[in-house]
Scaffold this active site. Structure first.
Site, short mmCIF file in Angstrom:
data_model
loop_
_atom_site.label_atom_id
_atom_site.label_comp_id
_atom_site.label_asym_id
_atom_site.label_seq_id
_atom_site.Cartn_x
_atom_site.Cartn_y
_atom_site.Cartn_z
CG ASP A 197 -1.81 95.28 -19.39
OD1 ASP A 197 -1.57 96.07 -20.32
OD2 ASP A 197 -2.81 94.54 -19.37
CB THR A 256 -5.03 92.18 -13.03
OG1 THR A 256 -5.08 93.02 -14.17
CG2 THR A 256 -5.02 93.02 -11.76
CD GLN A 269 -9.71 97.02 -20.88
OE1 GLN A 269 -9.20 97.79 -20.07
NE2 GLN A 269 -9.78 95.71 -20.68
CB THR A 291 3.29 96.68 -21.61
OG1 THR A 291 2.07 96.67 -22.34
CG2 THR A 291 3.28 95.60 -20.55
CD GLU A 313 -5.10 94.98 -16.48
OE1 GLU A 313 -4.40 94.16 -17.15
OE2 GLU A 313 -6.32 95.10 -16.61
NE ARG A 365 -8.71 99.05 -16.00
CZ ARG A 365 -8.09 97.89 -16.19
NH1 ARG A 365 -8.31 97.16 -17.27
NH2 ARG A 365 -7.25 97.44 -15.29
CE LYS A 375 -5.96 95.62 -20.96
NZ LYS A 375 -5.66 95.38 -19.55
CG HIS A 387 -8.24 90.79 -12.52
ND1 HIS A 387 -8.40 92.14 -12.26
CD2 HIS A 387 -8.18 90.67 -13.87
CE1 HIS A 387 -8.42 92.80 -13.41
NE2 HIS A 387 -8.30 91.94 -14.40
CG ASP A 434 -1.80 90.73 -20.15
OD1 ASP A 434 -1.21 90.07 -19.27
OD2 ASP A 434 -2.49 91.73 -19.90
CD GLU A 484 -9.39 93.69 -9.72
OE1 GLU A 484 -9.55 92.62 -9.10
OE2 GLU A 484 -8.35 93.95 -10.34
CD GLU A 514 -0.95 91.89 -16.36
OE1 GLU A 514 -0.40 90.98 -17.03
OE2 GLU A 514 -1.91 92.56 -16.75
MN MN Z 1 -3.34 92.79 -18.24
#
Ligand code: MN
Length: 391
Positions: free
Chosen positions: A204, A323, A211, A228, A170, A208, A224, A104, A97, A337, A172
């Site tokens: 994804d 992202t 992470q 996915t 995310e 948070r 993560k 982003h 990824d 975000e 993507e």
């Molecule tokens: Mn990602």
């Protein structure tokens, strides 16, 4: 014969489907039907696309032409898409990824390091990425169980174990490698189409809080790797011939191995992206519209960087864009975000407001692009429902 909903003869994405208790087989989507293509060549008479993708671009083009002719003549057996079960279309090999959106990366920098330069010093010199977990890539529609793990908020003295409180998405775009490359070789920026079979929408899912506590210094890990999601339909690169566009530009000019013809349709030699519109749908309501054309690093540059050290690639390897966020607030591709770090609930009138995902939420990513016939094609959607944690 016009086909509705972006699945006409100019698209023809590949997937793996089953009917009843049957085993998965390869099909091609046309309109609201799945065409049976397993008899066209032995490599298509398989439960996944890997053997077919391994044949390389000449075979992909030959088969696409054959399917186009047969589909136009209505000469292939078909099953309504509502009557089939869709499976992961390819066995996923290595999954990487990236972090290729300037907006982003800048937003994340501002949220987490408000007093510093938003971009870290390497960001404009190389497409930053990490190796993810291929074995937990799941097909669209697979429920996503809220992960548990270690979390520690900045205000807490010690970590605790429990369900993620900051579960996120995310939005993507994923690139599926068909024809691999040998250990010790590199894929140049001009050779994307020799190796990439097609693209898939990709979510994804990201915890948070897990992470934020775990990622220093080696990068994303358990925040993560729990899931996915990818689309059930792989859009062949050939169906995106009309979607290539110039990316906004790069300053400074990257090192030589990241500069070149870019991608199919490139004229000026600059990095080329895809004019794909994305919609983030939360519980049937569009909450964001990220534009893929605003990315900083191109897919060809990501692939060149991924192999510049001689790392090999195999059929079924997957690399994702990172992202997708545009410059406007309503084009951000993550809740992190959209809620600016959880400080500003979004959603507003007409829908529930959110900072991060709640149990029962359904997130669907929709993608569309200019087609080769003058209209638009609809890429396979990526959807998932959040299930409660299993403590
Ligand atoms: Mn990602």
């Amino acid at each position: 014969m016009p086909e509705p909903d972006g699945y006409g003869l100019d698209h023809l994405p590949y997937g793996a489907y089953s009917v009843g208790a049957g085993t998965p087989r390869i099909g091609v989507r046309l309109g609201d039907r799945v065409l049976d293509v397993a008899d066209l060549r032995p490599e298509l008479d398989r439960p996944t696309l890997n053997d077919f993708m391994a044949l390389g671009p000449d075979a992909w083009a030959e088969t696409r032409a054959q399917v186009t002719d047969l589909a136009a003549a209505d000469a292939l057996a078909a099953t309504p898409v509502d009557d089939v079960r869709l499976h992961l279309p390819f066995a996923v090999g290595d999954y990487v990824d990236f972090y290729a959106s300037l907006d982003h990366a800048s937003n994340v920098g501002r949220i987490f390091r408000p007093d510093q330069e938003p971009l870290l010093p390497n960001w404009r010199h190389l497409p930053v990425g990490y190796h993810g977990r291929g074995g937990t890539v799941v097909v669209s529609g697979t429920p996503v169980v809220r992960p548990c793990g270690q979390r520690k908020a900045p205000t807490e003295d010690a970590p605790t174990y429990g369900p993620s409180r900051r579960l996120d998405i995310e939005a993507e775009l994923g690139f599926v490698i068909g024809a691999g490359s040998a250990l010790g070789s590199r894929i140049s920026v001009g050779d994307l189409a020799e190796h990439v079979f097609g693209v898939v929408g990709l979510n994804d899912w990201s915890a948070r809080d897990i992470q934020a506590w775990e990622y220093v210094p080696l990068g994303p890990f358990l925040g993560k790797s729990f899931a996915t999601s990818v689309a059930a339909w792989v859009t062949p690169l050939a169906a995106l011939d009309a979607a290539w566009c110039d990316l906004p530009g790069q300053d400074p000019t990257p090192l030589d191995y990241l500069v070149g013809p870019g991608s199919p349709g490139s004229e000026g030699g600059g990095p080329r992206g895809l004019d794909i519109d994305v919609e983030v749908v939360l519980n049937d309501r569009v909450v964001s519209r990220p534009p893929y054309r605003t990315m900083y690093w191109s897919p060809a540059q990501m692939l060149a960087h991924l192999t510049v050290n001689g790392a090999s690639t195999r059929p079924g390897d997957l690399f994702a864009s990172g992202t997708i966020s545009g410059p406007e607030p309503d084009t951000r591709g993550s809740f992190l975000e959209l809620s600016w770090g959880g400080r500003e609930p979004f959603g507003g009138p007409g829908g529930e407001s959110r900072t991060f995902l709640e149990d029962g939420d359904v997130v669907t990513l929709r993608y569309s692009a200019p087609g080769t016939s003058g209209g638009r094609i609809t890429l396979g959607e990526v959807t998932g429902r959040i299930e409660p944690a299993r403590p």
